[in-house]
Design an enzyme around this catalytic site. Structure first.
Site, PDB file in Angstrom:
ATOM      1  NE  ARG A  62      10.347   5.929  17.498  1.00  0.00           N
ATOM      2  CZ  ARG A  62      10.259   5.869  16.277  1.00  0.00           C
ATOM      3  NH1 ARG A  62       9.079   6.365  15.560  1.00  0.00           N
ATOM      4  NH2 ARG A  62      10.880   5.234  15.460  1.00  0.00           N
ATOM      5  CE1 TYR A 114       0.490   5.392  41.317  1.00  0.00           C
ATOM      6  CE2 TYR A 114       1.755   4.829  39.705  1.00  0.00           C
ATOM      7  CZ  TYR A 114       0.755   5.407  39.911  1.00  0.00           C
ATOM      8  OH  TYR A 114      -0.018   6.159  39.053  1.00  0.00           O
ATOM      9  CG  ASP A 188       9.391   5.357  42.176  1.00  0.00           C
ATOM     10  OD1 ASP A 188       9.756   6.605  42.381  1.00  0.00           O
ATOM     11  OD2 ASP A 188       8.299   5.089  41.640  1.00  0.00           O
ATOM     12  CE  LYS A 213       2.787  11.239  41.133  1.00  0.00           C
ATOM     13  NZ  LYS A 213       3.051  10.463  39.845  1.00  0.00           N
TER      14      LYS A 213
END
Length: 400
Positions: A62, A114, A188, A213
């Site tokens: 992690r 978004y 972004d 993406k």
């Protein structure tokens, strides 16, 4: 249409001439692996042997992983950043960044985002006492004037999802930092990637991505990413990432690392096809308006040419009919796939008002132009004549 012809569109910021070399080499050195692997291996181990207590490069998956580390190094190099970070999802990156602030703080957002980002700020951050304001940023002075004494983050998308608005990142960053030295400007940059836009060079503090993406580009990974230069913010984000556990799998890191090797080539082809689609739609009798920053008809075309080095495959448009005709158009498509998401090798089409942005309040959707006749396209890597023929037959099918 060749890529040289695309360059004649007039983008003024040069593309990093070493981008492809960095994508292929940074973080990929064979010497770091026991078997001198030319391609970084997938390290699936959840824990790592320690030479003595608390003496180790990696201790638990992690907190860090070799597969994730080489991807983060590569991403940072492509952005020209000091640090790269990877998260389980794009919204995981958003969650981790927002956890830099807390109850009583304020986030100033642009009005078009978004749908998942909008939903998070309205429904999750608000429950944690974080206030959000959504405003148009066409006028940077007016936008920055909306900062409050408790504004800690400015959240920008440029271009925005789905109406493809672009904002003057440099001017907004400059004005905001004059008003507050502690403000964190987040951009972004999912639609352009570091190949076509580098927000850190324009004054942003954190660049955020849905790596699902274009960075991955094959529609087979869910991941988020961020790049930055500030040591203090990085240490806070790394702590938040480890503590919240919003980490990607080693296999997904391997896949995105693989995909970065062709990012420059893919983005060039996305731009070619996107321009071809945009120009075709502008000439079509069933189309009312086309949104594409690379087209001279785009309201902020000059800003696009100045701020960006190119443009990807995102094209949005308004046709001349209604909701039922939108559904007919999408059902008739054969090369484009009716699906959410974007930035993959296959072309996708969707209806934001009832798909990706259905969670945005109706009055806000109307305000920013997400109407029943508004279609978002993610133009892929297929042959452009096939894409144009597909759009033409689907558009003609709407006529009564």
């Amino acid at each position: 249409m060749s890529f040289d012809e695309n360059k004649n569109v007039g983008f003024k910021k040069p593309i990093d001439p070493h981008f492809g070399t960095k994508a292929c080499h940074v973080g990929q050195e064979p010497d770091q692996w026991g078997y001198m692997d030319a391609v970084p291996p997938i390290c699936m181990s959840s824990t790592f042997k320690q030479l003595e207590p608390a003496v180790t490069k990696f201790e638990y998956g992690r907190g860090g992983n070799p597969s994730r580390q080489c991807l983060e190094q590569c991403l940072a190099s492509l952005e020209g950043a000091k640090y790269g970070m990877c998260f389980a999802t794009g919204l995981g990156a958003l969650t981790c960044i927002t956890s830099l602030i807390g109850t009583g703080d304020h986030v100033l957002c642009v009005d078009d985002l978004y749908g998942g980002t909008n939903r998070y700020f309205r429904n999750i951050a608000a429950k944690n006492g974080i206030e959000s304001t959504f405003l148009n940023a066409d006028d940077p002075v007016k936008f920055v004037a909306a900062m409050k004494p408790n504004t800690k983050i400015i959240w920008l998308e440029s271009p925005t999802n789905p109406t493809l608005k672009i904002w003057d990142i440099e001017k907004i960053s400059e004005l905001a930092k004059k008003k507050s030295k502690d403000i964190i400007v987040v951009v972004d940059n999912t639609f352009l990637t570091p190949y076509f836009q580098k927000p850190l060079e324009l004054g942003a503090d954190i660049v955020m991505y849905s790596a699902t993406k274009y960075l991955n580009g094959h529609s087979d990974v869910i991941m988020g990413a961020a790049t930055l230069n500030d040591d203090k913010i990085y240490e806070q984000l790394r702590f938040n990432l480890n503590t919240n556990g919003i980490v990607p799998s080693p296999f997904d890191c391997y896949l995105v690392n693989r995909s970065l090797k062709t990012l420059n080539i893919r983005m060039e082809q996305h731009m070619k096809n996107g321009l071809a689609v945009g120009r075709f739609l502008e000439s079509h009798p069933d189309v009312e308006k086309v949104l594409h920053p690379g087209l001279p008809s785009y309201p902020k075309h000059e800003l696009a040419l100045r701020q960006m080095s190119g443009y990807g495959g995102m094209v949005s448009f308004y046709h001349k009919y209604g909701l039922q005709e939108s559904k007919t158009f999408l059902k008739k498509l054969k090369v484009f796939t009716l699906a959410e998401s974007l930035g993959g090798h296959k072309s996708l089409a969707e209806l934001p008002c009832i798909m990706t942005h259905a969670s945005v309040p109706p009055d806000h959707r109307a305000l920013i132009g997400i109407t029943d006749n508004f279609i978002r396209l993610s133009v892929g890597l297929e042959s452009s004549p096939d894409l144009l023929n597909d759009l033409d037959q689907a558009l003609r099918s709407m006529r009564k």
